[in-house]
Design an enzyme around this catalytic site. Sequence first.
Site: not given
Length: 174
Positions: A46, A34, A50
């Site tokens: 998150y 990402s 990533k």
Amino acid sequence: LIPLQVNLMGMSQVTRLFLPLIRREKGRIVNTCSVVGKVALSPSPYVASKFAALGYTDMLRREMYHRGISVSAILPGAYNTNLIARDVTKTSLERVWKDASPDIQKVYGKDYISHVLESMDQAFRFLVSADPEEVVDAYVHALTSERPSTHYVVGRNGNYFWRAMWMLPTCVSE
């Protein structure tokens, strides 16, 4: 913990299981990372997952290079999917808030969730890419090109906003 289990541990376990076949067939590895693996601007679990996924993919690419296996990372920006749906995000934030200690809640303030959602609404109005087929096109290129790229930054927001964010000095991007 769940984002790390899915975005890093799941990726490494699938790679480990398929690596003998990939080696034998001189295949390719394409991992979904990402743009927030390059710029920390999202919920921290998150983002951490990533960053870890991108680091894993980059290291794997270096390890596989002399074995003739290409490894690419797909770094999509924000797309209008359930991952960024306002109601899903609100439910997740409320769950985390409820589990947070009173001290943490005091530090962030009682209006924290509404501020986060308002910021999301404003950002997504301008930054969300509409066509997830761009991500599919990146995968197709990574899997079929004679010379695949190491990183595919995908989407309008990925190629303008996010790229600018990771190139600007920290004092400007914060």
